[in-house]
Structure formats: C-alpha cells, structure tokens
Design a protein around this motif. Structure first.
Motif, PDB file in Angstrom:
ATOM      1  N   HIS A  58       0.839  -1.204   0.000  1.00 19.95           N
ATOM      2  CA  HIS A  58       0.000   0.000   0.000  1.00 19.95           C
ATOM      3  C   HIS A  58       0.874   1.255   0.000  1.00 19.95           C
ATOM      4  O   HIS A  58       0.637   2.193  -0.773  1.00 19.95           O
ATOM      5  CB  HIS A  58      -0.908  -0.019   1.235  1.00 19.95           C
ATOM      6  CG  HIS A  58      -1.827   1.154   1.344  1.00 19.95           C
ATOM      7  ND1 HIS A  58      -3.059   1.199   0.735  1.00 19.95           N
ATOM      8  CD2 HIS A  58      -1.679   2.346   1.984  1.00 19.95           C
ATOM      9  CE1 HIS A  58      -3.635   2.360   1.005  1.00 19.95           C
ATOM     10  NE2 HIS A  58      -2.817   3.068   1.753  1.00 19.95           N
ATOM     11  N   VAL A  59       1.884   1.280   0.864  1.00 26.04           N
ATOM     12  CA  VAL A  59       2.783   2.442   0.927  1.00 26.04           C
ATOM     13  C   VAL A  59       3.565   2.565  -0.384  1.00 26.04           C
ATOM     14  O   VAL A  59       3.733   3.663  -0.931  1.00 26.04           O
ATOM     15  CB  VAL A  59       3.732   2.325   2.137  1.00 26.04           C
ATOM     16  CG1 VAL A  59       4.752   3.454   2.129  1.00 26.04           C
ATOM     17  CG2 VAL A  59       2.944   2.336   3.441  1.00 26.04           C
ATOM     18  N   GLU A  60       4.064   1.431  -0.901  1.00 23.40           N
ATOM     19  CA  GLU A  60       4.832   1.478  -2.144  1.00 23.40           C
ATOM     20  C   GLU A  60       3.974   1.969  -3.307  1.00 23.40           C
ATOM     21  O   GLU A  60       4.459   2.678  -4.187  1.00 23.40           O
ATOM     22  CB  GLU A  60       5.407   0.103  -2.463  1.00 23.40           C
ATOM     23  CG  GLU A  60       6.335   0.112  -3.662  1.00 23.40           C
ATOM     24  CD  GLU A  60       6.791  -1.264  -4.069  1.00 23.40           C
ATOM     25  OE1 GLU A  60       6.255  -1.801  -5.055  1.00 23.40           O
ATOM     26  OE2 GLU A  60       7.680  -1.794  -3.391  1.00 23.40           O
ATOM     27  N   ALA A  87       3.491   9.034  -6.538  1.00 23.45           N
ATOM     28  CA  ALA A  87       4.161  10.316  -6.342  1.00 23.45           C
ATOM     29  C   ALA A  87       5.429  10.418  -7.181  1.00 23.45           C
ATOM     30  O   ALA A  87       5.766  11.503  -7.676  1.00 23.45           O
ATOM     31  CB  ALA A  87       4.486  10.512  -4.860  1.00 23.45           C
ATOM     32  N   LEU A  88       6.135   9.314  -7.352  1.00 20.34           N
ATOM     33  CA  LEU A  88       7.419   9.320  -8.056  1.00 20.34           C
ATOM     34  C   LEU A  88       7.275   9.046  -9.552  1.00 20.34           C
ATOM     35  O   LEU A  88       8.285   8.901 -10.238  1.00 20.34           O
ATOM     36  CB  LEU A  88       8.347   8.263  -7.439  1.00 20.34           C
ATOM     37  CG  LEU A  88       8.775   8.488  -5.994  1.00 20.34           C
ATOM     38  CD1 LEU A  88       9.472   7.252  -5.449  1.00 20.34           C
ATOM     39  CD2 LEU A  88       9.677   9.705  -5.877  1.00 20.34           C
ATOM     40  N   ASP A 108       3.491   6.031 -16.393  1.00 16.50           N
ATOM     41  CA  ASP A 108       2.730   7.164 -16.910  1.00 16.50           C
ATOM     42  C   ASP A 108       2.511   8.172 -15.797  1.00 16.50           C
ATOM     43  O   ASP A 108       2.042   7.829 -14.714  1.00 16.50           O
ATOM     44  CB  ASP A 108       1.385   6.674 -17.458  1.00 16.50           C
ATOM     45  CG  ASP A 108       0.564   7.821 -18.016  1.00 16.50           C
ATOM     46  OD1 ASP A 108       1.177   8.768 -18.535  1.00 16.50           O
ATOM     47  OD2 ASP A 108      -0.673   7.771 -17.904  1.00 16.50           O
ATOM     48  N   ASP A 109       2.867   9.427 -16.025  1.00 17.15           N
ATOM     49  CA  ASP A 109       2.648  10.477 -15.043  1.00 17.15           C
ATOM     50  C   ASP A 109       1.648  11.522 -15.515  1.00 17.15           C
ATOM     51  O   ASP A 109       1.471  12.552 -14.869  1.00 17.15           O
ATOM     52  CB  ASP A 109       3.974  11.163 -14.682  1.00 17.15           C
ATOM     53  CG  ASP A 109       4.697  11.726 -15.887  1.00 17.15           C
ATOM     54  OD1 ASP A 109       5.235  12.814 -15.790  1.00 17.15           O
ATOM     55  OD2 ASP A 109       4.707  11.061 -16.936  1.00 17.15           O
ATOM     56  N   ARG A 127      11.554  15.604  -3.103  1.00 11.88           N
ATOM     57  CA  ARG A 127      10.604  16.706  -3.290  1.00 11.88           C
ATOM     58  C   ARG A 127       9.256  16.172  -3.763  1.00 11.88           C
ATOM     59  O   ARG A 127       8.203  16.637  -3.318  1.00 11.88           O
ATOM     60  CB  ARG A 127      11.170  17.708  -4.293  1.00 11.88           C
ATOM     61  CG  ARG A 127      10.352  18.998  -4.379  1.00 11.88           C
ATOM     62  CD  ARG A 127      10.885  19.942  -5.428  1.00 11.88           C
ATOM     63  NE  ARG A 127      12.286  20.257  -5.211  1.00 11.88           N
ATOM     64  CZ  ARG A 127      13.251  19.950  -6.070  1.00 11.88           C
ATOM     65  NH1 ARG A 127      12.959  19.332  -7.207  1.00 11.88           N
ATOM     66  NH2 ARG A 127      14.493  20.268  -5.810  1.00 11.88           N
ATOM     67  N   LEU A 128       9.269  15.175  -4.660  1.00 13.57           N
ATOM     68  CA  LEU A 128       8.013  14.590  -5.133  1.00 13.57           C
ATOM     69  C   LEU A 128       7.267  13.889  -4.008  1.00 13.57           C
ATOM     70  O   LEU A 128       6.030  13.900  -3.962  1.00 13.57           O
ATOM     71  CB  LEU A 128       8.286  13.600  -6.268  1.00 13.57           C
ATOM     72  CG  LEU A 128       8.755  14.198  -7.601  1.00 13.57           C
ATOM     73  CD1 LEU A 128       9.185  13.093  -8.552  1.00 13.57           C
ATOM     74  CD2 LEU A 128       7.649  15.041  -8.233  1.00 13.57           C
ATOM     75  N   LEU A 129       7.999  13.271  -3.092  1.00 10.66           N
ATOM     76  CA  LEU A 129       7.374  12.591  -1.968  1.00 10.66           C
ATOM     77  C   LEU A 129       6.961  13.550  -0.865  1.00 10.66           C
ATOM     78  O   LEU A 129       6.227  13.152   0.054  1.00 10.66           O
ATOM     79  CB  LEU A 129       8.325  11.534  -1.386  1.00 10.66           C
ATOM     80  CG  LEU A 129       8.644  10.328  -2.285  1.00 10.66           C
ATOM     81  CD1 LEU A 129       9.729   9.482  -1.651  1.00 10.66           C
ATOM     82  CD2 LEU A 129       7.396   9.495  -2.527  1.00 10.66           C
ATOM     83  N   GLY A 130       7.432  14.796  -0.942  1.00 11.45           N
ATOM     84  CA  GLY A 130       7.125  15.748   0.118  1.00 11.45           C
ATOM     85  C   GLY A 130       7.841  15.438   1.413  1.00 11.45           C
ATOM     86  O   GLY A 130       7.297  15.680   2.500  1.00 11.45           O
ATOM     87  N   VAL A 131       9.063  14.902   1.321  1.00  9.87           N
ATOM     88  CA  VAL A 131       9.822  14.475   2.497  1.00  9.87           C
ATOM     89  C   VAL A 131      11.066  15.336   2.629  1.00  9.87           C
ATOM     90  O   VAL A 131      11.817  15.506   1.658  1.00  9.87           O
ATOM     91  CB  VAL A 131      10.214  12.987   2.393  1.00  9.87           C
ATOM     92  CG1 VAL A 131      11.133  12.595   3.546  1.00  9.87           C
ATOM     93  CG2 VAL A 131       8.969  12.118   2.380  1.00  9.87           C
TER      94      VAL A 131
END
Length: 582
Positions: free
Chosen positions: A469-471, A477-478, A485-486, A566-570
């Motif tokens: 689920h986390v992955e 996000a990544l 596809d983004d 940055r994409l993960l907001g971490v």
C-alpha cells in the motif's frame, strides 16, 4: 605581544602584505615587520590568518573529526515520511506505542530490504543496523522475540485498519478488483493445519492461498489468507461475499489469470453470486475465435495498442476486449525460437544414441521412452514431427503448427460482463492491478515466508499488504522519474475512448525510449530508485576529545535524490536522530 597579517597600501605599486609583530609600551603600540608575504597566494594568506586567530591545522581530516557511524538514510527517511504523510500511523493506532513503531519500522524494512524475523530485528537494532529506520523511530534494541508479538498485535488490528483504508479508497458502487494467488514457503508446516495448505509439486515446499482486494486504480486495500486450497472460484465467491458485507461494497469484479475463471466456474459459481468478472481467455479459447464464417477474430486486422471489442458465439451476452501488443509478440517469437533450438539439440542427441544402438524393437522402444522423458521439457515437442523405426530416427519442425501458434503472438483477450466503456476502462487498469498481484508474490511482497504459526502467517501477509500500500503511493508520487505514466489527466481522458491505446501510456513510452525525464534526469524503476536513495548516508560525527559532541550530518543529495524527495514531500533533515547507537 601579538602577530597579525596586515595590508599596507602603496600609491605606486600593489599593496604590501606584511607579517607584523605588535606589543604595548605604556600607552603606545609598537610594531615590527617580521616578513613580507606579498608573494604568497590569497588562499595561503587566509590559512595563515586563521591559524594566527587560534584555528587548528590538521594534516589529515581524520584528526579533525571522528566518523563513528554511517547508515543508509535516504530511503529510510523517504518511506516513513510517505507513510506519515498518508496518516498511516494514526490508522495503525491512535496513540503512540512501541508496537506501532515496530509495525511502521517493519513496513519500512519490507520495502527497503525484506528479511526474516531475526534479520529484521538486527536491521533495526542500533548495534547491528544496516539502515536508519530503527534510529529514526527511537526503537533502541529490538529482539527477535518482539517480532511475533508485533504480528499478533497487527493481526488483531487488521479489521479496523482495513476498514479505514476502505473508507479512503473504496466507495459504494465503484469497481473493486479482487484476485486470488498463492505463495510458497519452506520449512515446518504442521502448524498450518488450522487453515490448510497444498503442495506445489516440490519436496518440502507448501503454499498458502491469499486474496488481494484493490481499488479501481490498483491500490491494495485488504488481503485475506484462505483456508485450504481455494484456488478455484467456488471458494473465492464465498470469500468475496464476506468482503462485500464487511466493507459495504456494491460492485466487485474478479480478475482472473488465464484458466482461473473457466466457463464452467463462471456459470456455476460467479454468476449466481452477482459478481462481475474480468477473466483472460486461454490460448485454446482464443484459437476457437479464429473459426467461423466470418471468424470473430482476425489477428491481421488488429491495431497496435488499441482495444477492440468483439463478440463470440461461445460467450453470449459478454464482450471480448482484444489488445495487440507487438513488443510482447516479438518477445514470444524470440523465446519460442530459443526453445525450438534447444529441443532440436535434445532430439539430435536422442537420434545419435538411437543410431548407436542395435537395430530392433527394443532400440525403438528405448528411443520413444527417451523422447517422452526429455523432448517435451520445454513444452514445444508439439511443433516437431518425429519418426522412429527399428534402425533410424528422423525429426523435423512442423512449420504449419508453428505459424498457427505465432499468429496469436501478442494477442490478449479479456472476457467481461461489464459494459463497453467500463470494460475498456477496466482493461486499461488491469496492468496496474496485475502489478499489485505480482508484487504480492515477489520482492517486497509476501515471499519468502519465514513464520509457521497460522496467526503469524496471517499477520505477515497483512504486513506485506501494508508495505504494498505504501509502495503504491510512492509509485504514484514518483511517477515523473519512474518508467510509468505520469499524465493522469491524459490517461483519464484516454479511458473514455474505446479505441485509445491501452498497452503502454505515451509518457511512459517516451521515458522508456529516451531513458531520461524532460529535465534530463535518468529514469528509474522503483527498486533502483530506492537503492539510489539508500546511497544518501546519515553520518554520526564526534569532535576529538569531546565525547558529548555528537554531530549527525547527512550527505548532500544528488539531483535525482533531491527530485525524488521533493516529489514525496519528504524533508530528510526532519528525520535525523541525535544518536545512532542508543
């Protein structure tokens, strides 16, 4: 008395740089020039100024600071940072506790470096840690005996956790995807008699069967370990009915691999339960679509990457969604040729042995036994015409049968009871959902299973589902720097068209072709990106002679690492423990 470096102006030439000594005589300051340093470069002058002001000079950087410990930190900060951003800690339990921290740390370990119970405990303990999640969560010493207790605690919380995830990702009336798979494990299996097990054909290996429930986007939400051998849909329908009542879901669609949801099973078990289904047709079923006047399926008329809807006489009231993937077809042709060549070498060896034998019925029977034992190991003996007599053996390829099979290369047919638009949308999402099902069987998924008690196996499977689920959220996000596809809005618009490309999204194809993003960064898979993040290290430094001077320092992130975080907001600097050894 004091020494200093002074700059003395000169109107006719460059200023003079002088090393001067100064002292006081009464109320007056006296100075004396010791040396002219005008010819020294500026960097050495600054170095001398620092030394004169009290700085200490070292010939080795190791004399200036002691690096006591270095642990991979980037991935260890990214995963719990993502989990906390999702509110997973509050979902696990409202109040902070050691068990909650152990579960979160175990989820991080499953994603970064899956291991057994003792191995995970060693990864988290300060003295034997191989990354920083144990220090980040303040776990201190972790024993192997705490891991079964953690699984027991998590298993008791499973119904509440899954309900919380269902409220977030599932809604009444939406399409929910469910599949059944199996995972093998080795070792003692007697304790699993409580919920049954089945052999997978290899000595000492058993398997469990688990059902994974996903949202329509492929996000893992719930998982269940079934009792006994529930690989057929008869038992699956009963389990799905329980899930329907538990979560209040109105629509559930069974996603089945080739041969799992057969016509007989659909008629007897799936249709009476009111379940939608998206099974894949077997090769034999697809071959039957090539017959008729006119045939429902003409492979030569299919378009690369487009979904075509057809109907078949053997599937009344259902739509058959056909997709052609030339890249997959080319790969299958390459593999078939390699298997044919290898089988040809085996037949050549059998023919040579037959020629060395004494002609007669015994030699012929011995050769047929060798053919039956060796020739079909690669499952392509059907493509050879083999003739054996008492004194000679001959064989040749059956090009007609090979061409007949090659005609179906790259063709995938989905049988569904959904409407045309819903069927196309579900077909396009199958790749995402099937990846979740594949991940559940591989790294960082359920295998290998290192526990044996029934409840511990269930707790382990649920822990792996939470890691998936986390992955899944990390992948979303990544996506801009992964081979995925983004362009979600564009993909959503494509799903409204029944003939839009369905195999590989355009943005993913562009990144796969160029191997780089629009801003020039290298594109990664999720596993290689986690390995890349792990090279971002947390160092624990100490000044010589000062035992209390701990300095946690993180290596400077690379452009790829900076973009990923940055994409993960971490912010990795937020996850810095003061000590890696406590």
């Amino acid at each position: 008395m004091a020494l200093d470096i002074e700059r003395v102006p000169d109107q006719t030439d460059k200023p003079a740089i002088l090393l001067r000594e100064a002292w006081r005589e009464g109320k007056r300051i006296r100075k004396r020039t010791i040396a002219n340093l005008s010819r020294l470069p500026p960097d050495k002058l600054e170095y001398m100024r620092a030394v004169l002001k009290g700085a200490v000079a070292f010939t080795d950087i190791g004399d200036a600071v002691d690096v006591e410990r270095s642990l991979p930190h980037g991935a260890a900060a990214a995963v719990p940072g993502t989990a906390r951003g999702l509110g997973l800690e509050r979902i696990l339990h409202r109040s902070r506790s050691r068990m909650r921290s152990l579960v979160l740390a175990a989820i991080v370990s499953r994603i970064i470096s899956p291991d057994s119970r003792p191995g995970t405990a060693r990864q988290l303990s300060p003295a034997t840690a191989t990354s920083s999640p144990g220090a980040l969560l303040g776990l201190g010493e972790v024993s192997g005996g705490e891991m079964p207790a953690m699984l027991d605690w998590l298993l008791k919380r499973q119904p509440r956790i899954e309900k919380s995830l269902a409220r977030r990702h599932l809604a009444g009336g939406t399409l929910i995807l469910h599949d059944v798979s199996s995972s093998c494990f080795e070792g003692r299996c007697c304790k699993l008699a409580a919920f049954g097990h089945s052999r997978d054909g290899r000595k000492g290996r058993k398997q469990i069967v688990h059902g994974l429930l996903c949202s329509e986007d492929g996000c893992p939400v719930a998982i269940e370990v079934f009792s006994g051998n529930t690989a057929d849909p008869r038992a699956v329908a009963g389990q799905v009915a329980k899930i329907r009542g538990r979560f209040g879901i109105e629509r559930i669609a069974l996603v089945g691999d080739r041969g799992m949801l057969t016509t007989a099973r659909i008629r007897k078990d799936v249709e009476p339960s009111g379940l939608d289904r998206i099974p894949a047709l077997t090769t034999g079923d697809i071959r039957r679509l090539l017959t008729g006047a006119p045939p429902p399926l003409v492979p030569e008329e299919l378009v690369d990457g487009a979904v075509a809807g057809i109907t078949g006489p053997e599937h009344p009231g259902e739509r058959l969604m056909v997709c052609l993937n030339p890249r997959l077809g080319e790969e299958r042709r390459r593999k078939r040729e390699a298997l044919l060549v290898a089988t040809g070498k085996v037949l050549s060896g059998i023919a040579a042995a037959h020629g060395r034998g004494k002609p007669g019925a015994a030699n012929r029977d011995r050769t047929w036994k060798a053919i039956g034992r060796k020739a079909n190991r690669r499952k392509v003996e059907k493509h050879f015409d083999i003739h054996v007599t008492d004194d000679r053996m001959g064989w040749s390829r059956s090009e007609a049968r090979i061409d007949e099979e090659a005609r179906l290369d790259g063709i995938h047919v989905i049988r569904t009871s959904l409407g045309p638009e819903a069927a196309v949308e579900a077909c396009k999402r199958l790749s995402t959902v099937e990846r979740a099902f594949r991940s559940a069987r591989s790294d960082p998924g359920i295998r290998p299973i290192h526990v044996h008690a029934a409840d511990h196996v269930r707790g382990h499977v649920f822990l792996c589902m939470l890691a998936l689920h986390v992955e899944w959220h990390m992948r979303r996000a990544l996506a801009p720097i992964l081979f995925e596809d983004d362009d979600r809005e564009g993909a959503k618009a494509e799903r409204t068209s029944p003939v839009a490309p369905a195999c590989v999204p355009e943005s993913a194809r562009d990144k796969a072709a160029g191997k780089c993003t629009e801003d020039g960064l290298p594109v990664h898979g999720i596993r290689t990106l986690i390995d890349d993040l792990s090279t971002m290290v947390l160092n624990q430094l100490r000044l010589p002679g000062r035992e209390s001077s701990l300095l946690p320092v993180i290596t400077r992130p690379t452009p790829v690492q900076r973009r990923a975080l940055r994409l993960l907001g971490v912010n990795p600097n937020r996850y810095v423990p003061m000590s890696l050894t406590d």
